[in-house]
Design an enzyme around this catalytic site. Structure first.
Site, PDB file in Angstrom:
ATOM      1  CG  ASP A  90     -57.328   0.128 -14.687  1.00 15.49           C
ATOM      2  OD1 ASP A  90     -56.121   0.046 -14.932  1.00 15.49           O
ATOM      3  OD2 ASP A  90     -57.801   0.910 -13.815  1.00 15.49           O
TER       4      ASP A  90
HETATM    5  C1  GLC Z   1     -56.096   3.543 -12.355  1.00 21.79           C
HETATM    6  C2  GLC Z   1     -55.096   2.418 -12.329  1.00 21.79           C
HETATM    7  C3  GLC Z   1     -55.508   1.291 -11.411  1.00 21.79           C
HETATM    8  C4  GLC Z   1     -56.194   1.886 -10.205  1.00 21.79           C
HETATM    9  C5  GLC Z   1     -57.517   2.446 -10.684  1.00 21.79           C
HETATM   10  C6  GLC Z   1     -58.261   3.161  -9.560  1.00 21.79           C
HETATM   11  O1  GLC Z   1     -56.263   3.998 -13.659  1.00 21.79           O
HETATM   12  O2  GLC Z   1     -54.734   1.849 -13.598  1.00 21.79           O
HETATM   13  O3  GLC Z   1     -54.319   0.582 -11.042  1.00 21.79           O
HETATM   14  O4  GLC Z   1     -56.417   0.890  -9.207  1.00 21.79           O
HETATM   15  O5  GLC Z   1     -57.372   3.314 -11.790  1.00 21.79           O
HETATM   16  O6  GLC Z   1     -57.557   4.298  -9.181  1.00 21.79           O
END
Ligand code: GLC
Length: 661
Positions: free
Chosen positions: A218
């Site tokens: 993430d």
């Molecule tokens: C965010 C979310 C994830 C998302 C990523 C990119 O923190 O947790 O679901 O795809 O970052 O935006």
């Protein structure tokens, strides 16, 4: 493999292990094609030069799940994929299949269900839909990421059996669709960061579940890049640059070239897939909108309908509430889609649909803004409500209430919203509440005061067109909720607790969602799998055909007793009558959605297999069935069981380790 890891220098290889920037993979200084990734589950959210490009706002995944329709999940994914291709996005960062352990979780609108089987089946279909167009996906967030509070640091402390039975199966089922990527979560699990959790990333996801794609962090979830490489995380996104740490680890011998190459090969394989996949746009922008409407029509849930107040028959209809014309398309955060579609006001659509039969009005001052003007401001609405035949109140949450980054602290609507409902109910007994929300709402203060509740969910840019067809009876509602709506927050397994900032113990174990309320025998507002129709259905003739000691075909007949064409979602639950471990009183192990014309009957069939009956034995370190009786429950909801059967499983004694029953 088009791109051979050997053709790159060590420095280049280390750079492949982290993004070139927030949304692009490293391209070896232009030697490789650009690979762009973007959110999200409810439609494309591509940020370019600080602005989000407009895209089709599809029903949020929670609304999609209320369709219980894998074909629509496929259509949803395939539709978003066209927006991705038009905007040169190779990987869509979706779907999220985290289990709805608490209805407070801010991101429940992005997730499928409280039930792991349903979450896996719909998540798998969604992935297949997106990837059918040559666009990749990112199955997320692996794993046990079940609230937003302190999500980047608080460890989810989950026992092995609960992990296996509740928090892993949705991923286990969905990876069968071969998502191009799986995204690890922010949170530690049992004290180890998800991004460097070798046992879960490599042991479970890769070795046990057979996942051979790329594992991405993430955004910002990497804390120790060398340890992530050793845990078989392939790509760190959104983090501080890790090159120096990786280079130092290599120089010190902490990281071997073989370990680095193994991760780089996954990145190169993704870049190659993205560059060579056969991408085919098959929809226009208008058709994408129509797909959003099609899905929304099956996503809307009729929760309550007393005295047949719906479908609307005409007469004096008063519409109140701003949600009907300032309509939210979803929850907040990385999944919030910007659409340039002008969502038509619900009352204008109903007016059009009931032309000549109804006088639809919406007094200006009745437009309750989300900021909730003072109640006195609504006097005109209350006055007019007296004179109406039916009042339709459009109300609920929006991206400021349900969002990534924080959890709700209450399941109730705001005090002002509740007062508006209660005041309108005093003014007119025929009050229909149209509720826009991405997760469960505690309606206890007002549910008995209103005649009908239609859960609009966060069903995207097509929600009002779908609602108008359902409110006027052109479409028969068929959606069913995939999370329990409890009577009050205190009844939920987690209540008002949220961990201590270091860890949160999942003390309820496998008793999540309906597994909790049903096993504890607790009343709920609306049970898992609930959703009314304008039709009535009769279930009959249950047959359970044994195909092996652990494989059965469950079949039954469903008849549409009404004069309206309809769709019925039948659910098949399994109950282990007597076990030597605590088991939920029932568990969803199959479902089917059947279209039935007025008066039509159809035979429905659902297959059960070993995993339908097994629990995960931590003693045996595998899935295990205890011999004995099992009940098969066929229901229109988890608490509206229409047919019950019983089987007896007798596996060889050598496989049995419990007292002889
Ligand atoms: C965010 C979310 C994830 C998302 C990523 C990119 O923190 O947790 O679901 O795809 O970052 O935006």
């Amino acid at each position: 493999m088009k791109y051979d890891v050997k053709q790159f220098t060590l420095e280049q290889k280390l750079r492949f292990l982290e993004g070139k920037d927030g949304w692009r993979l490293y391209d070896a200084d232009g030697a490789l094609p650009e690979t762009f990734v973007a959110d999200g589950p409810n439609g494309l959210r591509k940020v370019e030069n600080g602005t989000t490009v407009p895209a089709t706002a599809m029903p949020n995944i929670s609304s999609l799940s209320y369709t219980w329709n894998p074909e629509l999940a496929f259509l949803d994914g395939a539709t978003i994929a066209d927006d991705c291709i038009d905007n040169k996005v190779s990987v869509l960062l979706a779907p999220g299949v985290n289990i709805k352990r608490t209805p407070l979780c801010g991101r429940n609108f992005e997730y499928v269900s409280e039930d792991p089987y349903l979450a896996g089946v719909l998540g798998k279909a969604y992935i297949e839909g997106v990837q059918s167009k040559g666009v990749g996906t990112s199955l997320k967030h692996f794993c046990a990421n079940n609230r937003e509070y302190d999500r980047c640091y608080q460890s989810s402390e989950v026992d092995e059996r609960t992990l296996r039975e509740i928090y892993l199966p949705a991923f286990e089922i969905a990876v069968q669709a071969k998502p191009w990527t799986v995204m690890c979560s922010y949170n530690p699990i049992n004290g180890i960061w998800a991004s460097e959790h070798e046992q879960l990333l490599n042991g479970v996801l890769r070795q046990e579940f057979g996942y051979d794609g790329l594992i991405v962090s993430d955004w910002g979830a990497v804390h120790d890049a060398p340890r992530c490489v050793k845990a078989t995380l392939d790509l760190g996104m959104g983090n501080a640059p890790a090159f120096e740490a990786l280079k130092a680890a290599y120089d010190s011998g902490e990281l071997t070239e073989a370990e680095i190459d193994a991760r780089v090969e996954k990145v190169l394989a993704l870049i190659e897939k993205a560059a060579t996949a056969d991408k085919k746009v098959t929809t226009t922008k208008e058709q994408r909108h129509e797909n959003a409407v099609t899905i929304a029509k099956e996503a809307i849930v009729l929760l309550k309908n007393e005295d047949g107040v719906l479908p609307l028959q005409g007469g004096e209809l008063l519409f109140v509430g701003s949600h009907g014309h300032k309509t939210p398309v979803g929850g907040g955060g990385s999944a919030l889609v910007v659409t340039d579609y002008q969502i038509p006001a619900l009352y204008t659509l109903v007016q059009e649909s009931l032309k000549g039969k109804a006088n639809v009005s919406v007094p200006a001052s009745a437009r309750i803004s989300q900021q909730m003007q003072s109640l006195s401001h609504l006097n005109l609405a209350y006055a007019r409500a007296h004179d109406a035949d039916t009042v339709v109140l459009c109300i609920g949450n929006n991206e400021k209430v349900e969002s990534e980054g924080f959890d709700r602290t209450s399941l109730r609507l705001s005090r002002e919203h509740e007062d508006v409902i209660l005041n309108l109910a005093k003014a007119n007994k025929n009050l229909v509440v149209v509720l826009y929300a991405g997760s469960a709402v505690d309606m206890s203060p007002w549910i008995d005061k209103v005649k009908a509740v239609v859960l609009a969910g966060f069903a995207g840019e097509g929600v009002n067109e779908a609602l108008a067809d359902i409110l006027t009876g052109k479409v028969c509602p068929s959606g069913k909720i995939t999370e329990t709506f409890p009577l009050r927050l205190e009844d939920t397994p987690t209540g008002t607790t949220r961990g201590n900032g270091f860890y949160e113990r999942y003390t309820e174990g496998v008793l999540v969602g309906y597994r909790w309320y049903d096993t504890k025998g607790m009343e709920v507002l609306f049970p898992f799998g609930h959703g009314l129709s304008y039709a009535e259905f009769e279930y009959s003739d249950l047959q359970i055909k044994k195909e092996s000691e652990t494989d059965y075909e469950v079949s039954f007949t469903v008849k549409n007793l009404s004069k309206t064409d309809a769709k019925e979602i039948s659910q098949v639950y399994v109950s282990d009558v007597c076990a030597m471990v605590e088991r939920p009183v029932k568990e969803l192990k199959g479902f089917a959605k059947t279209a039935l014309k007025a008066g039509e009957s159809k035979r429905v069939s659902v297959k059960l297999d070993y995993r339908s009956f097994a629990y995960y034995s931590v003693a045996l370190k595998k899935w295990h069935i205890e011999n004995g009786a099992f009940e098969i429950l066929v229901g229109s909801s988890s608490r509206d069981i229409r047919l019950t059967g019983k089987i007896d499983i007798q596996l060889p004694k050598a496989e049995q380790f419990t007292l002889p029953f």
